[in-house]
Design a protein around this motif. Structure first.
Motif, PDB file in Angstrom:
ATOM      1  N   THR A  43      44.501  38.406  41.981  1.00 49.29           N
ATOM      2  CA  THR A  43      43.660  37.884  43.055  1.00 49.29           C
ATOM      3  C   THR A  43      42.203  37.685  42.651  1.00 49.29           C
ATOM      4  OG1 THR A  43      43.071  40.084  43.870  1.00 49.29           O
ATOM      5  CG2 THR A  43      45.090  39.078  44.770  1.00 49.29           C
ATOM      6  N   SER A  44      41.832  38.161  41.468  1.00 51.46           N
ATOM      7  CA  SER A  44      40.446  38.160  40.977  1.00 51.46           C
ATOM      8  C   SER A  44      39.529  39.048  41.803  1.00 51.46           C
ATOM      9  CB  SER A  44      39.877  36.739  40.896  1.00 51.46           C
ATOM     10  OG  SER A  44      40.646  35.969  39.995  1.00 51.46           O
ATOM     11  N   ALA A  45      40.089  39.888  42.655  1.00 57.74           N
ATOM     12  CA  ALA A  45      39.285  40.785  43.486  1.00 57.74           C
ATOM     13  C   ALA A  45      38.754  41.952  42.649  1.00 57.74           C
ATOM     14  CB  ALA A  45      40.113  41.325  44.647  1.00 57.74           C
ATOM     15  N   LEU A  46      37.518  42.333  42.928  1.00 57.27           N
ATOM     16  CA  LEU A  46      36.910  43.493  42.279  1.00 57.27           C
ATOM     17  C   LEU A  46      37.561  44.759  42.821  1.00 57.27           C
ATOM     18  CD1 LEU A  46      34.674  44.829  40.542  1.00 57.27           C
ATOM     19  CD2 LEU A  46      33.245  44.765  42.602  1.00 57.27           C
ATOM     20  N   ILE A  47      38.033  45.607  41.925  1.00 55.14           N
ATOM     21  CA  ILE A  47      38.621  46.879  42.334  1.00 55.14           C
ATOM     22  C   ILE A  47      37.585  47.991  42.264  1.00 55.14           C
ATOM     23  CG2 ILE A  47      40.332  48.643  41.723  1.00 55.14           C
ATOM     24  CD1 ILE A  47      42.134  46.336  40.830  1.00 55.14           C
ATOM     25  N   GLN A  48      36.823  48.021  41.151  1.00 51.26           N
ATOM     26  CA  GLN A  48      35.852  49.099  40.970  1.00 51.26           C
ATOM     27  C   GLN A  48      34.895  48.741  39.848  1.00 51.26           C
ATOM     28  OE1 GLN A  48      34.125  51.542  42.239  1.00 51.26           O
ATOM     29  NE2 GLN A  48      35.749  53.035  42.479  1.00 51.26           N
TER      30      GLN A  48
END
Length: 171
Positions: A43-48
């Motif tokens: 998703t290209s979402a930032l996790i951490q």
């Protein structure tokens, strides 16, 4: 300064989690690494974002594949993306079999059981039968995943035996 090189990422499956770890960026681009950025590769979402070299992603579903990338960040920006994302499928061993029962005849015992409630996120591969009357930790026999019974032959009449059945999966 210039962008740092990408660290090398690895992942280890756990029970509903994935433990990620990575090497320090091989070259920092002439400017200190400030953080490492973990991204969901799907998703290209930032996790951490963190300064260390490891992170455990929790709350995952066993048996579902998750993909991650990690970037090194310095004053110039992000490192180059890894050539491939690391994909890990969390899971655990199956829960205990249910309703284990035994019947016996001359020199044999027949064990019957029901499948466990949980496969641990991976398909059952079979069942291992253990003779707990011995000190061996090696199964005395195994069955395939669809067989819920086993007959143990060659037993000595009048001797007490204790058997255990454990479900198996890829883990």
């Amino acid at each position: 300064p210039s962008n740092p090189e990408a660290p090398t990422l690895s992942g280890t499956r756990g029970n509903a989690n994935v433990a990620l770890s990575w090497t320090t960026a091989p070259w920092d681009g002439g400017s200190a690494i400030t953080v490492y950025r973990i991204i969901n590769a799907n998703t290209s979402a930032l996790i951490q974002e963190l300064s260390g070299n490891s992170y455990t992603v929790t709350g995952l579903t066993n048996g579902v594949a998750y993909s991650y990338k990690v970037y090194a960040v310095n004053a110039a920006g992000l490192s180059g993306v890894q050539s491939e994302a690391v994909t890990v499928t969390p899971g655990t061993t199956p829960t205990a079999v249910k309703s284990l029962s035994a019947s016996y005849a001359s020199t044999q015992a027949t064990l019957t059981w029901a499948a466990p409630d949980s496969s641990g996120g991976y398909a059952f591969t079979g069942y291992n039968i253990y003779d707990l009357s011995t000190s061996s930790v090696t199964p005395i026999t195994s069955t395939n995943a669809s067989t819920l019974t086993a007959t143990i032959n060659g037993l000595t009449n009048g001797t007490l035996y204790t058997f255990a059945v454990a479900a198996a999966n890829a883990i």
